[in-house]
Design an enzyme around this catalytic site. Structure first.
Site, PDB file in Angstrom:
ATOM      1  N   HIS A   1       0.817  -1.219   0.000  1.00 11.96           N
ATOM      2  CA  HIS A   1       0.000   0.000   0.000  1.00 11.96           C
ATOM      3  C   HIS A   1       0.846   1.263   0.000  1.00 11.96           C
ATOM      4  O   HIS A   1       0.664   2.149   0.837  1.00 11.96           O
ATOM      5  CB  HIS A   1      -0.979  -0.002   1.185  1.00 11.96           C
ATOM      6  CG  HIS A   1      -2.322   0.519   0.838  1.00 11.96           C
ATOM      7  ND1 HIS A   1      -2.886   1.624   1.433  1.00 11.96           N
ATOM      8  CD2 HIS A   1      -3.208   0.114  -0.090  1.00 11.96           C
ATOM      9  CE1 HIS A   1      -4.073   1.845   0.911  1.00 11.96           C
ATOM     10  NE2 HIS A   1      -4.296   0.938  -0.025  1.00 11.96           N
TER      11      HIS A   1
ATOM     12  N   HIS B   1      -3.211   2.121  12.486  1.00  8.77           N
ATOM     13  CA  HIS B   1      -2.734   1.453  11.258  1.00  8.77           C
ATOM     14  C   HIS B   1      -3.206  -0.006  11.323  1.00  8.77           C
ATOM     15  O   HIS B   1      -4.400  -0.254  11.420  1.00  8.77           O
ATOM     16  CB  HIS B   1      -1.203   1.626  11.206  1.00  8.77           C
ATOM     17  CG  HIS B   1      -0.530   1.247   9.927  1.00  8.77           C
ATOM     18  ND1 HIS B   1      -1.198   0.984   8.753  1.00  8.77           N
ATOM     19  CD2 HIS B   1       0.806   1.090   9.619  1.00  8.77           C
ATOM     20  CE1 HIS B   1      -0.325   0.689   7.794  1.00  8.77           C
ATOM     21  NE2 HIS B   1       0.903   0.733   8.299  1.00  8.77           N
TER      22      HIS B   1
ATOM     23  N   MET C   1     -12.789   2.483  14.941  1.00 11.10           N
ATOM     24  CA  MET C   1     -11.692   1.752  14.305  1.00 11.10           C
ATOM     25  C   MET C   1     -12.182   0.966  13.087  1.00 11.10           C
ATOM     26  O   MET C   1     -13.249   0.355  13.121  1.00 11.10           O
ATOM     27  CB  MET C   1     -11.024   0.822  15.317  1.00 11.10           C
ATOM     28  CG  MET C   1     -10.348   1.592  16.414  1.00 11.10           C
ATOM     29  SD  MET C   1      -9.183   2.796  15.719  1.00 11.10           S
ATOM     30  CE  MET C   1      -8.793   3.759  17.146  1.00 11.10           C
TER      31      MET C   1
ATOM     32  N   PHE D   1     -12.498   2.577  10.155  1.00 12.58           N
ATOM     33  CA  PHE D   1     -13.132   3.567   9.270  1.00 12.58           C
ATOM     34  C   PHE D   1     -12.177   4.709   8.959  1.00 12.58           C
ATOM     35  O   PHE D   1     -11.344   5.084   9.784  1.00 12.58           O
ATOM     36  CB  PHE D   1     -14.399   4.139   9.914  1.00 12.58           C
ATOM     37  CG  PHE D   1     -15.532   3.171   9.839  1.00 12.58           C
ATOM     38  CD1 PHE D   1     -16.442   3.226   8.801  1.00 12.58           C
ATOM     39  CD2 PHE D   1     -15.644   2.156  10.784  1.00 12.58           C
ATOM     40  CE1 PHE D   1     -17.458   2.293   8.699  1.00 12.58           C
ATOM     41  CE2 PHE D   1     -16.660   1.219  10.692  1.00 12.58           C
ATOM     42  CZ  PHE D   1     -17.574   1.290   9.659  1.00 12.58           C
TER      43      PHE D   1
ATOM     44  N   HIS E   1      -9.606   6.905   6.055  1.00 13.70           N
ATOM     45  CA  HIS E   1      -8.311   6.601   5.433  1.00 13.70           C
ATOM     46  C   HIS E   1      -7.558   7.890   5.130  1.00 13.70           C
ATOM     47  O   HIS E   1      -8.172   8.911   4.816  1.00 13.70           O
ATOM     48  CB  HIS E   1      -8.501   5.796   4.142  1.00 13.70           C
ATOM     49  CG  HIS E   1      -7.267   5.071   3.754  1.00 13.70           C
ATOM     50  ND1 HIS E   1      -6.289   5.639   2.974  1.00 13.70           N
ATOM     51  CD2 HIS E   1      -6.824   3.826   4.092  1.00 13.70           C
ATOM     52  CE1 HIS E   1      -5.299   4.780   2.829  1.00 13.70           C
ATOM     53  NE2 HIS E   1      -5.595   3.677   3.507  1.00 13.70           N
TER      54      HIS E   1
ATOM     55  N   ARG F   1     -10.435  -2.310  -1.144  1.00 16.70           N
ATOM     56  CA  ARG F   1     -10.250  -3.618  -0.510  1.00 16.70           C
ATOM     57  C   ARG F   1     -11.475  -4.000   0.311  1.00 16.70           C
ATOM     58  O   ARG F   1     -11.718  -5.182   0.576  1.00 16.70           O
ATOM     59  CB  ARG F   1      -9.000  -3.590   0.379  1.00 16.70           C
ATOM     60  CG  ARG F   1      -7.726  -3.315  -0.403  1.00 16.70           C
ATOM     61  CD  ARG F   1      -6.555  -2.967   0.486  1.00 16.70           C
ATOM     62  NE  ARG F   1      -6.763  -1.721   1.218  1.00 16.70           N
ATOM     63  CZ  ARG F   1      -5.863  -1.175   2.032  1.00 16.70           C
ATOM     64  NH1 ARG F   1      -4.700  -1.779   2.218  1.00 16.70           N
ATOM     65  NH2 ARG F   1      -6.121  -0.039   2.660  1.00 16.70           N
TER      66      ARG F   1
ATOM     67  N   ASP G   1      -9.510  -2.804   7.051  1.00 15.51           N
ATOM     68  CA  ASP G   1      -9.503  -3.541   8.313  1.00 15.51           C
ATOM     69  C   ASP G   1     -10.881  -3.953   8.822  1.00 15.51           C
ATOM     70  O   ASP G   1     -11.003  -4.944   9.543  1.00 15.51           O
ATOM     71  CB  ASP G   1      -8.814  -2.701   9.406  1.00 15.51           C
ATOM     72  CG  ASP G   1      -7.297  -2.784   9.297  1.00 15.51           C
ATOM     73  OD1 ASP G   1      -6.802  -3.841   8.865  1.00 15.51           O
ATOM     74  OD2 ASP G   1      -6.624  -1.795   9.627  1.00 15.51           O
TER      75      ASP G   1
ATOM     76  N   ARG H   1      15.642  12.424   5.384  1.00 15.18           N
ATOM     77  CA  ARG H   1      15.889  13.304   6.512  1.00 15.18           C
ATOM     78  C   ARG H   1      15.191  14.636   6.232  1.00 15.18           C
ATOM     79  O   ARG H   1      15.795  15.563   5.677  1.00 15.18           O
ATOM     80  CB  ARG H   1      17.406  13.500   6.675  1.00 15.18           C
ATOM     81  CG  ARG H   1      17.908  13.966   8.036  1.00 15.18           C
ATOM     82  CD  ARG H   1      17.327  15.251   8.442  1.00 15.18           C
ATOM     83  NE  ARG H   1      17.886  15.791   9.665  1.00 15.18           N
ATOM     84  CZ  ARG H   1      17.335  16.821  10.287  1.00 15.18           C
ATOM     85  NH1 ARG H   1      16.216  17.386   9.835  1.00 15.18           N
ATOM     86  NH2 ARG H   1      17.889  17.303  11.370  1.00 15.18           N
TER      87      ARG H   1
END
Ligand SMILES: CC(=O)SCCNC(=O)CCNC(=O)[C@H](O)C(C)(C)COP(=O)(O)OP(=O)(O)OC[C@H]1O[C@@H](n2cnc3c(N)ncnc32)[C@H](O)[C@@H]1OP(=O)(O)O
Ligand SMILES: O=C([O-])CC(=O)C(=O)O
Length: 375
Positions: free
Chosen positions: A186, A221, A256, A258, A260, A269, A311, A355
């Site tokens: 992803h 995540h 959780m 929901f 993005h 997905r 998820d 960096r």
């Protein structure tokens, strides 16, 4: 959601480099791996074929795929020193911590000596991570030392076989295959970016993967699939789910599974794993969890225009396959290790240390006070 600004904190909306591996949300809701649409991959491919695509740069021929599967099967064994370490980790440890320790310990035993070894190191990690988590889980929970060198052709079948001492059903092996494909890659998500930052210092592959596991662990995540399960399992009807979700939204709680960072309208997905969750619900005769999940999806869209990410329906799908909730995010690791290591190859091939700069917001000038005079 559809037209919200995406600039600002969290490096949102800023390009942090180039990749030939994946596009996320380029047309609002699409996802491709090396140009192949995720829907087509989930329908037609084997996970091992997708791993080959990501890691070797092209779809394998039948002979190449057969040889790759044979290679992965031969790499499932755990070194005795690693077994000893896994046996020390307590039963109540977080399985993502077990994954992190497992990847790190392997780096001590099979250290990547040169970047020429990177393909073999990544194949070894792909093959052995399911063994690491299942060996620890079965030892700490059931008191058995399992054989991790099974003859299952697929990574998903191998995982389920080790968990239950019997080969997976056709349906479960199919869903695991789809799930592993959906989770494989992803773009510059937080864990992959962690791996790339680590790679940019010219560090070794095990360090990159160990760091990435730490990033994936968080509930914003990969940890969201477990957090979603912990939420929906409390509700016994769609009506109760709706009442509770409305209360959570009122209190401004995060729901959780929901939303993005990149997709604006939907996560491609979701429809795929939702389809398989429904099939599994029918298979087990569920009349609670799937309707609860669907109601949560409806309410979140109606109230907030927030959609399920990858998820949310993974939670019910894994539950219907009788996978313990605490192993949900480790399965994500077993898949995403392909994306992580492919990104490490890319970073190494065209490297500059990552960096960025920071905007300083601290005091202009601080006066030194000797320690005995400080308040
Ligand atoms: C496989 C994966 O890793 S997918 C992501 C898995 N993570 C989750 O499911 C955790 C829940 N979701 C979230 O926390 C977020 O949606 C993230 C972390 C995925 C994305 O974060 P961001 O890009 O910062 O979210 P975004 O900018 O779209 O948020 C817009 C607004 O919607 C709210 N919002 C976003 N997601 C949610 C959610 N799941 N529940 C409630 N409100 C939410 C935000 O709080 C924000 O409100 P504000 O403007 O009043 O502060
Ligand atoms: O892209 C992201 O930010 C999170 C995500 O969906 C993933 O890593 O699969």
């Amino acid at each position: 959601m559809a037209d919200k600004p995406v600039s600002g904190a969290g490096l949102r909306g800023q390009s942090a480099g180039t990749t030939a591996l994946c596009t996320v949300g380029q047309s609002g809701s699409g996802l491709t791996y090396r140009g192949f649409d995720i829907k087509e991959l989930a329908e037609k491919a084997k996970f091992e074929e997708v791993a080959y695509l990501l890691l070797k740069g092209k779809l394998p021929t039948q002979a190449e795929l057969d040889a790759y599967i044979t290679k992965l099967k031969g790499l499932r064994g755990l070194p005795p020193e690693l077994k000893t370490v896994l046996e020390q980790i307590p039963r109540d440890a977080h399985p993502m911590d077990v994954m992190r320790t497992g990847a790190s310990m392997l780096g001590n035993l099979e250290t990547e000596q040169s970047f020429d070894e990177q393909q073999d190191v990544s194949d070894r990690l792909l093959a052995v991570l399911p063994s690491i988590i299942c060996y620890w889980f079965r030892f700490s929970h059931d008191g058995v030392r399992i054989e991790t060198e099974t003859d299952d052709a697929s990574v998903g079948g191998h995982f389920l076989h080790m968990l239950r001492d019997e080969p997976a059903s056709e349906l479960h092996a199919r869903v695991m295959n789809v799930s592993l494909i959906l989770y494989a890659e992803h773009e510059f998500n937080a864990s992959t970016f962690t791996a790339r930052v680590c790679a940019s210092t010219l560090s070794d592959m095990h360090s990159c993967v160990t760091g990435a596991i730490g990033s994936l662990r968080g509930p914003l995540h990969g940890g969201a699939n477990e957090a979603a399960m912990a939420m929906i399992e409390n509700w016994t009807s769609p009506e109760e789910a709706e009442r509770e979700i409305m209360g959570m939204l009122e209190r401004k709680d995060k729901i959780m599974g929901f939303g993005h960072a990149i997709y604006r309208e939907s996560d491609p997905r979701n429809a795929i794993i939702k389809h398989w969750s429904k099939k599994l619900a029918e298979d087990v005769g569920d009349s609670v969890l799937y309707p609860v999940s669907e109601r949560v999806e409806e309410v979140m869209w109606r109230e907030k225009k927030l959609f399920c990410n990858a998820d949310f329906f993974h939670a019910s799908a894994y539950y219907f396959m009788d996978i313990p909730t605490k192993l949900f995010t480790p399965i994500f690791v077993c898949s995403r290790v392909t994306g992580w290591t492919a990104h490490v190859f890319e970073q190494r091939a065209n490297n500059r240390i990552i960096r960025p700069s920071a905007d300083y917001v601290g005091p202009e000038k601080s006066e030194w006070v000797p320690i005995e005079q400080r308040d």
